[in-house]
Design a protein around this motif. Structure first.
Motif, short mmCIF file in Angstrom:
data_model
loop_
_atom_site.label_atom_id
_atom_site.label_comp_id
_atom_site.label_asym_id
_atom_site.label_seq_id
_atom_site.Cartn_x
_atom_site.Cartn_y
_atom_site.Cartn_z
N GLU A 16 1.06 -1.27 0.33
CA GLU A 16 -0.51 -0.23 -0.02
C GLU A 16 0.49 1.22 0.56
O GLU A 16 0.61 2.43 -0.54
CB GLU A 16 -0.87 -0.13 1.18
N TYR A 49 1.00 4.15 -2.44
CA TYR A 49 0.58 5.64 -2.44
C TYR A 49 1.91 6.21 -2.65
O TYR A 49 1.51 7.49 -3.11
CB TYR A 49 0.70 5.74 -0.89
N LYS A 93 0.54 7.06 7.63
CA LYS A 93 -0.27 7.64 6.70
C LYS A 93 0.82 9.08 6.52
O LYS A 93 1.17 10.03 6.00
CB LYS A 93 -1.40 8.15 6.50
#
Length: 80
Positions: free
Chosen positions: A15, A19, A56
């Motif tokens: 991921e 990203y 994140k």
């Protein structure tokens, strides 16, 4: 019935690669070797047991920390 959306805070390696637009091998190699001369520094990561995760907010900060350039001959803060 109420459906709630979970906002993901920790990303897997796959991921994370998607990203930030880099390869999984970049993440793996930079994580194992650490900072090397003339190489892009990898984003910070965390380990939970054997699992490697990327937060994140760390990824967003890492992306923002890279100098935006208009042209490849442009060096940081100066114009050629």
């Amino acid at each position: 019935m109420t459906t709630s959306t979970v906002v993901k805070r920790a990303f897997t390696e796959q991921e994370t690669a998607a990203y930030i637009g880099m390869s999984r091998s970049f993440l793996r190699q930079s994580r194992m070797e650490g900072q090397r001369k003339n190489r892009t520094m990898a984003p910070p990561f965390i380990k939970i047991g054997r699992a490697v995760r990327y937060l994140k907010e760390d990824l967003d900060q890492w992306l923002e920390s890279h100098t935006k350039r208009d042209h490849l001959s442009q060096k940081e803060g100066t114009y050629v």
